[in-house]
Scaffold this active site. Structure first.
Site, short mmCIF file in Angstrom:
data_model
loop_
_atom_site.label_atom_id
_atom_site.label_comp_id
_atom_site.label_asym_id
_atom_site.label_seq_id
_atom_site.Cartn_x
_atom_site.Cartn_y
_atom_site.Cartn_z
N HIS A 51 13.68 38.94 0.33
CA HIS A 51 14.93 39.18 0.69
C HIS A 51 15.61 39.86 -0.22
O HIS A 51 16.60 39.51 -0.97
CB HIS A 51 15.65 37.96 1.25
N HIS A 134 17.17 31.71 9.91
CA HIS A 134 16.27 32.29 8.57
C HIS A 134 14.81 32.22 9.03
O HIS A 134 14.53 31.31 9.54
CB HIS A 134 16.78 31.33 7.55
N GLU A 136 12.39 31.49 7.18
CA GLU A 136 11.70 30.14 6.69
C GLU A 136 11.96 28.88 7.62
O GLU A 136 11.01 28.13 7.86
CB GLU A 136 12.34 29.67 5.30
N THR A 174 14.25 25.47 1.75
CA THR A 174 14.05 25.16 0.29
C THR A 174 15.17 26.18 -0.54
O THR A 174 15.27 25.91 -1.84
CB THR A 174 12.72 25.98 -0.19
N SER A 232 19.61 37.00 1.35
CA SER A 232 19.19 36.23 0.60
C SER A 232 19.78 34.97 0.48
O SER A 232 20.83 34.94 0.05
CB SER A 232 18.94 36.93 -0.90
N ASN A 234 19.27 32.09 -1.25
CA ASN A 234 19.65 31.39 -2.27
C ASN A 234 20.68 32.13 -3.29
O ASN A 234 21.68 31.64 -3.90
CB ASN A 234 18.40 31.13 -3.06
#
Length: 318
Positions: A51, A134, A136, A174, A232, A234
């Site tokens: 991302h 998302h 993931e 994660t 993104s 994170n």
């Protein structure tokens, strides 16, 4: 695009370390680069490989063809799956279409997929802590869709309806904020005392390390800049972490996003980058800030990363 006008202010830049690329991102990008070098035909990539808009643009310039779904990939072509992972249904579709798959899923995401299958296989309802939509999360939920429920906050735990409260397991995306994920797990444990979870934390080492590194400088900084793209996860969590330390934080894709009003009167700037942001962008932000006036750059390292992931088998030297 805002123009930064020289103001002569001497600023200190507190540079968080670790920052920028993690091992999973490096592996995914290298997988696309090697596929482009080794394959004669077009190389397709399902979704963004990581991302970050700069990474995607650079790989597109090299010839990678990014698609949203496999129906845009010709039969028999080469397709790379992104670092975020895909569901078994996507793998099955690729096999049915005769696609050559290069799976660049981060091994730490693969770990969560394996846990989802194991927990569901023993008869548990799997509570996945993560953000709806998302990639993931979509891939992980696809491992056991009939046995998995998604919660994003501790408040949502009260609304869960689980058939057997004694058979509940949890997993996490994660890239979550460590503190917020812990709050959700605590709420789950309070409601389901028999709750079981993974043997080791699902939040990846890189996410944790970048949050700890930013926490070490956030209170001292007057402003925090996080280099990363808007999608993104994170990187977004890093901006939220700055706010929890009562420090204004802004997410920027690069120096072009800097705004002079953020920097007015600011003498101490905290600077970091999400795990999918290229290191060179941090250097470019430092250069842009130095154009306003003299800067002193001080790096604060809280941990050192030595993790390295091997490439997908089909890309390794014979």
């Amino acid at each position: 695009m805002s123009v930064l006008v020289p103001d002569g202010v001497h600023r200190t830049i507190l540079l968080a370390a670790p920052r920028s690329f993690c091992a999973g991102v490096e592996r995914a990008i290298e997988a696309v680069e090697l596929a482009l070098d080794q394959r004669e035909g077009p190389v397709y990539v399902r979704k963004q490989i990581v991302h970050n808009t700069h990474v995607v643009a650079e790989l597109r310039d090299r010839g990678a063809v990014f698609v949203d779904e496999l129906d845009a990939v010709p039969d028999g072509a080469t397709v790379v799956f992104s670092a975020h992972g895909v569901s078994p249904a996507v793998h099955a579709e690729a096999a049915d279409r005769g696609l050559e798959v290069i799976d660049a899923t981060c091994p730490l995401v693969t770990k969560v997929h394996v846990e989802a299958r194991r927990f569901a296989g023993r008869g548990d309802t799997v509570v996945l802590v993560g953000h709806a939509g998302h990639e993931e999360v979509e891939g992980t939920m696809g491992e056991a869709p009939d046995s998995t429920v998604l919660v994003g906050t501790a408040a949502e735990v009260a609304g869960l309806r689980i058939a057997d409260p004694t058979r509940v397991s949890y997993l996490t995306q994660t890239t979550l904020a460590v503190e917020e994920a812990a709050e959700v797990v605590d709420a789950l444990r309070a409601r389901y005392p028999d709750l079981r979870g993974p043997a080791s934390d699902d939040i990846c080492y890189a996410t944790t390390n970048r949050q700890e590194a930013l926490a070490a400088i956030a209170a001292e900084a007057e402003l925090v800049l996080v280099v990363g793209s808007a999608n993104s996860s994170n990187s977004q969590r890093l901006v939220e972490l700055a706010a929890r330390h009562d420090t204004p934080g802004y997410l920027i894709d690069g120096p072009a996003d800097l705004r002079p009003e953020w920097l007015a009167g600011v003498r101490v700037v905290g600077l970091t980058a999400g795990a999918s942001a290229p290191p060179r962008l941090v250097e470019e932000v430092v250069a842009a800030l130095s154009g306003m006036g003299p800067v002193t750059v001080t790096e604060r390292e809280t941990s050192r990363e030595t993790v390295h992931f091997t490439l997908p088998t089909s890309l390794r030297p014979a």
